[in-house]
Design an enzyme around this catalytic site. Structure first.
Site, PDB file in Angstrom:
ATOM      1  NE  ARG A   1     -32.309  -2.066  58.350  1.00  0.00           N
ATOM      2  CZ  ARG A   1     -32.039  -0.796  58.044  1.00  0.00           C
ATOM      3  NH1 ARG A   1     -32.073   0.130  58.973  1.00  0.00           N
ATOM      4  NH2 ARG A   1     -31.733  -0.453  56.811  1.00  0.00           N
TER       5      ARG A   1
ATOM      6  CG  ASP B   1     -34.660   6.168  63.971  1.00  0.00           C
ATOM      7  OD1 ASP B   1     -35.610   6.978  64.066  1.00  0.00           O
ATOM      8  OD2 ASP B   1     -34.068   5.923  62.906  1.00  0.00           O
TER       9      ASP B   1
ATOM     10  CD  GLU C   1     -38.581  -0.056  61.194  1.00  0.00           C
ATOM     11  OE1 GLU C   1     -37.944   0.092  62.258  1.00  0.00           O
ATOM     12  OE2 GLU C   1     -38.251   0.496  60.131  1.00  0.00           O
TER      13      GLU C   1
ATOM     14  CG  HIS D   1     -36.323   3.590  59.973  1.00  0.00           C
ATOM     15  ND1 HIS D   1     -36.329   2.219  59.800  1.00  0.00           N
ATOM     16  CD2 HIS D   1     -35.113   4.003  59.529  1.00  0.00           C
ATOM     17  CE1 HIS D   1     -35.178   1.836  59.268  1.00  0.00           C
ATOM     18  NE2 HIS D   1     -34.422   2.913  59.099  1.00  0.00           N
TER      19      HIS D   1
HETATM   20  P1  NAI Z   1     -21.117  -0.566  57.903  1.00  0.00           P
HETATM   21  O1  NAI Z   1     -21.276  -1.772  57.044  1.00  0.00           O
HETATM   22  O2  NAI Z   1     -20.218   0.543  57.473  1.00  0.00           O
HETATM   23  O3  NAI Z   1     -20.638  -1.016  59.373  1.00  0.00           O
HETATM   24  C1  NAI Z   1     -21.161  -2.103  60.054  1.00  0.00           C
HETATM   25  C2  NAI Z   1     -20.073  -2.599  61.005  1.00  0.00           C
HETATM   26  O4  NAI Z   1     -20.643  -3.635  61.814  1.00  0.00           O
HETATM   27  C3  NAI Z   1     -18.864  -3.182  60.299  1.00  0.00           C
HETATM   28  O5  NAI Z   1     -17.689  -2.520  60.739  1.00  0.00           O
HETATM   29  C4  NAI Z   1     -18.881  -4.646  60.703  1.00  0.00           C
HETATM   30  O6  NAI Z   1     -17.563  -5.201  60.834  1.00  0.00           O
HETATM   31  C5  NAI Z   1     -19.585  -4.572  62.034  1.00  0.00           C
HETATM   32  N1  NAI Z   1     -20.129  -5.840  62.489  1.00  0.00           N
HETATM   33  C6  NAI Z   1     -20.688  -6.828  61.764  1.00  0.00           C
HETATM   34  N2  NAI Z   1     -21.079  -7.846  62.579  1.00  0.00           N
HETATM   35  C7  NAI Z   1     -20.752  -7.459  63.838  1.00  0.00           C
HETATM   36  C8  NAI Z   1     -20.902  -8.071  65.113  1.00  0.00           C
HETATM   37  N3  NAI Z   1     -21.487  -9.274  65.256  1.00  0.00           N
HETATM   38  N4  NAI Z   1     -20.462  -7.388  66.196  1.00  0.00           N
HETATM   39  C9  NAI Z   1     -19.898  -6.176  66.073  1.00  0.00           C
HETATM   40  N5  NAI Z   1     -19.722  -5.548  64.882  1.00  0.00           N
HETATM   41  C10 NAI Z   1     -20.147  -6.195  63.791  1.00  0.00           C
HETATM   42  O7  NAI Z   1     -22.599  -0.040  58.154  1.00  0.00           O
HETATM   43  P2  NAI Z   1     -23.053   1.448  58.513  1.00  0.00           P
HETATM   44  O8  NAI Z   1     -23.169   2.249  57.274  1.00  0.00           O
HETATM   45  O9  NAI Z   1     -22.223   1.952  59.627  1.00  0.00           O
HETATM   46  O10 NAI Z   1     -24.537   1.179  59.040  1.00  0.00           O
HETATM   47  C11 NAI Z   1     -24.767   0.410  60.207  1.00  0.00           C
HETATM   48  C12 NAI Z   1     -26.225   0.065  60.268  1.00  0.00           C
HETATM   49  O11 NAI Z   1     -27.000   1.241  60.522  1.00  0.00           O
HETATM   50  C13 NAI Z   1     -26.838  -0.476  58.958  1.00  0.00           C
HETATM   51  O12 NAI Z   1     -26.604  -1.859  58.820  1.00  0.00           O
HETATM   52  C14 NAI Z   1     -28.300  -0.170  59.123  1.00  0.00           C
HETATM   53  O13 NAI Z   1     -28.917  -1.290  59.707  1.00  0.00           O
HETATM   54  C15 NAI Z   1     -28.321   1.006  60.085  1.00  0.00           C
HETATM   55  N6  NAI Z   1     -28.857   2.208  59.476  1.00  0.00           N
HETATM   56  C16 NAI Z   1     -29.931   2.820  60.075  1.00  0.00           C
HETATM   57  C17 NAI Z   1     -30.485   3.951  59.521  1.00  0.00           C
HETATM   58  C18 NAI Z   1     -31.635   4.670  60.176  1.00  0.00           C
HETATM   59  O14 NAI Z   1     -32.226   5.574  59.558  1.00  0.00           O
HETATM   60  N7  NAI Z   1     -32.009   4.338  61.408  1.00  0.00           N
HETATM   61  C19 NAI Z   1     -29.974   4.497  58.264  1.00  0.00           C
HETATM   62  C20 NAI Z   1     -28.817   3.808  57.745  1.00  0.00           C
HETATM   63  C21 NAI Z   1     -28.292   2.702  58.330  1.00  0.00           C
END
Ligand code: NAI
Length: 332
Positions: free
Chosen positions: A233, A257, A262, A294
């Site tokens: 993000r 990305d 954006e 994105h």
């Molecule tokens: P997820 O919820 O499975 O994993 C997020 C991880 O971040 C968790 O393991 C959590 O413990 C960790 N976390 C939270 N706060 C933290 C911190 N301060 N320091 C280190 N780790 C921390 O989420 P997922 O599915 O892996 O997605 C991650 C992110 O990817 C989403 O939140 C979204 O923003 C982004 N995303 C981007 C897309 C794109 O098209 N560019 C598409 C889908 C998701």
């Protein structure tokens, strides 16, 4: 159920239509959902929104006043939704928590490799019949240290791919995954990861605690010439601090990305307009910056899964059940 689909992109409409049971009627809307456009959902019990729509309290007020009871997010992230306001207004909200961690992890690696091996510049040269390779020297991924900030669904796939390249992977996450540690991933704190890494990759959700997690202080810890990749993000990165570091060469490569401002730009054809965002305009002048709009999620498999989960939520609500991916409890 009538469903107002805001920000309905051409690439997703066929998938939504294929995933519906036939008892739902779509109202596809090209516009973003905002307080001004929310009225377009009039007569629809469900509104469906994308990652760059605005589901702040003022938008939700308008949606609720026009009969919307359900909000189906076609995204994993829900930082753009005021869940407290939705719960107060009785609007049930569901997201698509997982649709393809591979899509985003693989795009992240695509950015790393394209920046490293200067693929865009090489392609432009060859198209111009310039077959010189001067200035295109990259580095072996093998043996480099990559910091993966956030090892959830997507970050853990990324760690696995990078271990396949022979990278040393340092992970930052309060939740340690034993399966990653078993393949040699080492959990460290943010400062240690920033200090040691040749590449820093962000895959944490955007929350108040992670906003500008990459800032002038954390950049100063990084090695000169570091590669920074953000496919998570835009708000995770202080873009002004990143531009300052690009100008001095402290950041050697930047792959994005996502971008903090954006909304209203990414996903739209702006080729006939004057770009008003001076920060984005400056970013686009650097030869060592690669920006995609994105699209990390954009694979056939992901689109199918997004449509299937979205319509499963709508089906559940239609049948008086809860969606399996309902978010309102997050706000309680
Ligand atoms: P997820 O919820 O499975 O994993 C997020 C991880 O971040 C968790 O393991 C959590 O413990 C960790 N976390 C939270 N706060 C933290 C911190 N301060 N320091 C280190 N780790 C921390 O989420 P997922 O599915 O892996 O997605 C991650 C992110 O990817 C989403 O939140 C979204 O923003 C982004 N995303 C981007 C897309 C794109 O098209 N560019 C598409 C889908 C998701």
């Amino acid at each position: 159920m009538n469903i107002a689909v805001f920000s309905a992109h051409a690439f997703e409409r066929p998938h939504l239509e294929a995933a519906t049971s036939g008892s739902h009627v779509f109202r596809f809307l090209d516009v973003r959902c905002t307080p001004e456009t929310a009225i377009l959902a009039e007569g629809c019990a469900c509104a469906s929104i994308f990652g760059n729509d605005d589901a702040s309290a003022s938008t939700l007020d308008v949606l609720a006043a026009h009969g919307v009871q359900y909000l189906a997010l076609r995204s994993a992230g829900y930082n753009h939704v005021d869940l407290h306001a939705a719960t107060r207004l009785g609007i049930r909200v569901a997201n698509v928590p997982a649709y393809s961690p591979y899509a985003v992890a693989e795009h992240t690696v695509a950015l790393m490799l394209a920046l490293n091996r200067k693929i865009v510049r090489a392609h432009s040269r060859v198209r111009e019949m310039n077959f010189s390779v001067d200035g295109l020297t990259g580095f072996d991924m093998h043996g480099k240290t990559v910091a993966v900030i956030g090892t959830g669904r997507i970050g853990s796939v990324l760690c696995t791919i990078l271990r396949g390249f022979g990278c040393t992977v340092l992970a930052v996450d309060p939740i340690h995954q034993a399966s990653l540690e078993a393949i040699g991933v080492r959990y460290v704190d943010l400062d240690t990861a920033c200090t040691a890494a040749d590449i820093v990759s962000l895959l944490v959700p955007l929350m108040p605690s992670t906003r500008h997690i990459i800032n002038a202080r954390t950049i100063a810890l990084m090695k000169r010439g570091v590669m920074l990749i953000n496919t998570s993000r835009g708000g995770l990165v202080d873009t002004v601090a990143v531009i300052a570091a690009l100008k001095t060469g402290h950041i050697g490569y930047l792959g994005l990305d996502v971008y903090e401002q954006e909304a209203g730009i990414f996903f739209h054809d702006k080729s006939d307009t004057i770009l008003q965002d001076d920060v984005l305009a400056r970013l686009m002048t650097f030869p060592n910056v690669l920006i995609t709009s994105h699209q990390a999620f954009l694979t056939e498999e992901a689109l199918r899964n997004i449509a299937a989960t979205t319509m499963a939520s709508v089906d559940a609500w239609q049948e008086g059940r809860s969606s399996e991916t309902e978010l309102n409890q997050v706000a309680r």
